[in-house]
Design a protein around this motif. Structure first.
Motif, short mmCIF file in Angstrom:
data_model
loop_
_atom_site.label_atom_id
_atom_site.label_comp_id
_atom_site.label_asym_id
_atom_site.label_seq_id
_atom_site.Cartn_x
_atom_site.Cartn_y
_atom_site.Cartn_z
N VAL A 1 -67.49 94.03 -83.99
CA VAL A 1 -68.82 93.47 -83.73
C VAL A 1 -69.87 94.26 -84.50
N ASP A 2 -69.76 95.58 -84.48
CA ASP A 2 -70.71 96.42 -85.22
C ASP A 2 -70.65 96.13 -86.71
N ASP A 3 -69.44 95.97 -87.23
CA ASP A 3 -69.28 95.67 -88.66
C ASP A 3 -69.93 94.33 -89.01
N LEU A 4 -69.74 93.35 -88.14
CA LEU A 4 -70.33 92.03 -88.38
C LEU A 4 -71.85 92.10 -88.37
N GLN A 5 -72.39 92.87 -87.44
CA GLN A 5 -73.84 92.98 -87.38
C GLN A 5 -74.39 93.63 -88.65
N ARG A 6 -73.74 94.70 -89.11
CA ARG A 6 -74.21 95.36 -90.33
C ARG A 6 -74.13 94.42 -91.52
N ASP A 7 -73.04 93.67 -91.61
CA ASP A 7 -72.89 92.72 -92.71
C ASP A 7 -73.95 91.64 -92.65
N LEU A 8 -74.20 91.13 -91.45
CA LEU A 8 -75.21 90.08 -91.29
C LEU A 8 -76.59 90.60 -91.66
N GLU A 9 -76.91 91.82 -91.23
CA GLU A 9 -78.20 92.40 -91.56
C GLU A 9 -78.35 92.58 -93.07
N ASN A 10 -77.28 93.05 -93.73
CA ASN A 10 -77.34 93.24 -95.18
C ASN A 10 -77.57 91.92 -95.90
N ARG A 11 -76.90 90.86 -95.43
CA ARG A 11 -77.07 89.55 -96.07
C ARG A 11 -78.47 89.00 -95.82
N ALA A 12 -78.99 89.21 -94.62
CA ALA A 12 -80.33 88.73 -94.31
C ALA A 12 -81.38 89.45 -95.16
N ILE A 13 -81.21 90.75 -95.28
CA ILE A 13 -82.16 91.52 -96.09
C ILE A 13 -82.08 91.10 -97.56
N ALA A 14 -80.86 90.82 -98.03
CA ALA A 14 -80.69 90.36 -99.41
C ALA A 14 -81.40 89.03 -99.63
N VAL A 15 -81.31 88.13 -98.65
CA VAL A 15 -82.01 86.84 -98.76
C VAL A 15 -83.51 87.06 -98.82
N LEU A 16 -84.02 87.94 -97.98
CA LEU A 16 -85.45 88.23 -97.98
C LEU A 16 -85.90 88.79 -99.34
N ALA A 17 -85.07 89.66 -99.91
CA ALA A 17 -85.45 90.30 -101.16
C ALA A 17 -85.36 89.35 -102.35
N ARG A 18 -84.30 88.54 -102.39
CA ARG A 18 -84.06 87.69 -103.56
C ARG A 18 -84.83 86.38 -103.50
N GLN A 19 -84.89 85.78 -102.31
CA GLN A 19 -85.41 84.42 -102.20
C GLN A 19 -86.86 84.36 -101.70
N GLN A 20 -87.30 85.44 -101.03
CA GLN A 20 -88.64 85.46 -100.46
C GLN A 20 -88.94 84.16 -99.70
N PRO A 21 -88.14 83.88 -98.67
CA PRO A 21 -88.29 82.62 -97.93
C PRO A 21 -89.64 82.54 -97.21
N VAL A 22 -90.08 81.33 -96.99
CA VAL A 22 -91.34 81.11 -96.28
C VAL A 22 -91.10 80.11 -95.15
N THR A 23 -92.07 80.00 -94.27
CA THR A 23 -92.10 79.06 -93.13
C THR A 23 -90.76 79.01 -92.40
N THR A 24 -90.11 77.84 -92.39
CA THR A 24 -88.91 77.65 -91.57
C THR A 24 -87.78 78.57 -91.99
N ASP A 25 -87.55 78.70 -93.30
CA ASP A 25 -86.46 79.55 -93.77
C ASP A 25 -86.69 81.01 -93.40
N LEU A 26 -87.92 81.45 -93.47
CA LEU A 26 -88.23 82.82 -93.07
C LEU A 26 -87.96 83.00 -91.58
#
Length: 218
Positions: free
Chosen positions: A52-77
């Protein structure tokens, strides 16, 4: 490019569902270990929390990568930020299931729960598992009505929690202070587990509607 982006968002949602399924299974197994004084099962729940801890870390890393690369707004953010908060709720549920298993291990070969409270604890464990299964389904379907129903279903957990305290405060309690502490702790673990399942559902309501429920996510 947009297809790849939305695949990333979908993968984050898939990760949340996997986490929910894992912690739901963990609380069910931990309950069995607690009631049956099953040391091997308790150890398996304790060690499995690392996944579970590994999954959370992986999910957080992917979410941060999306924020950095895609700069989502409104609903996606909102999807990304809400997913991060849901992952924290689910990680905490894994810890709570682990606490139940650790209590079973600590009292082995004795049973931590006295016979007259076994039925109540069993129902709490089953309800916690069922609420988490409902939370996982809500994440998949984004069904606001089902999310709101989960909050109502949690009322039974609160009722069971009160029942435990009634037993503890009864003049006829004969199981000693140590057992009273164990029962108090385990009741709290189940009650908090259910609260986090409700929080996941509340966050889905916010994700879909943009509005917080009455109490808002914890």
């Amino acid at each position: 490019m947009r297809d790849a982006y939305h695949e990333e968002l979908d993968s984050i949602s898939d990760g949340l569902v996997e986490m929910a399924n894992l912690v739901g299974s963990a609380i069910g197994l931990a309950t069995t270990a607690l009631l049956d004084a099953d040391l091997k099962l308790a150890e398996s729940v304790i060690s499995a929390d690392e996944k579970v801890d590994d999954l959370q870390r992986d999910l957080e890393n992917r979410a941060i990568a999306v924020l950095a690369r895609q700069q989502p707004v409104t609903t996606d953010l909102r999807v990304v930020v809400t997913s991060l908060r849901m992952s924290a709720d689910l990680e905490r549920c894994g810890v709570l299931a682990q606490h139940v298993a650790k209590l079973a291990r600590m009292r082995y070969p004795q049973r931590a729960v006295p016979r007259d409270l076994r039925r109540t604890i069993l129902e709490m464990g089953q309800l916690a598992q069922r609420l988490m299964a409902q939370a996982a389904e809500v994440v998949i379907t984004q069904d606001v009505d089902a999310a709101l129903q989960l909050e109502k279903d949690d009322d039974r957990m609160d009722e069971l929690h009160r029942m435990l305290f009634q037993h503890l405060m009864d003049d006829r309690w004969q199981h000693g202070v140590e057992t009273a502490v164990d029962v108090t702790l385990v009741g709290r673990y189940y009650e908090r587990f259910a609260d986090h399942a409700v929080s996941v559902a509340q966050r889905v309501v916010y994700l879909v509607t943009g509005k917080l429920t009455t109490d808002g996510p914890a």
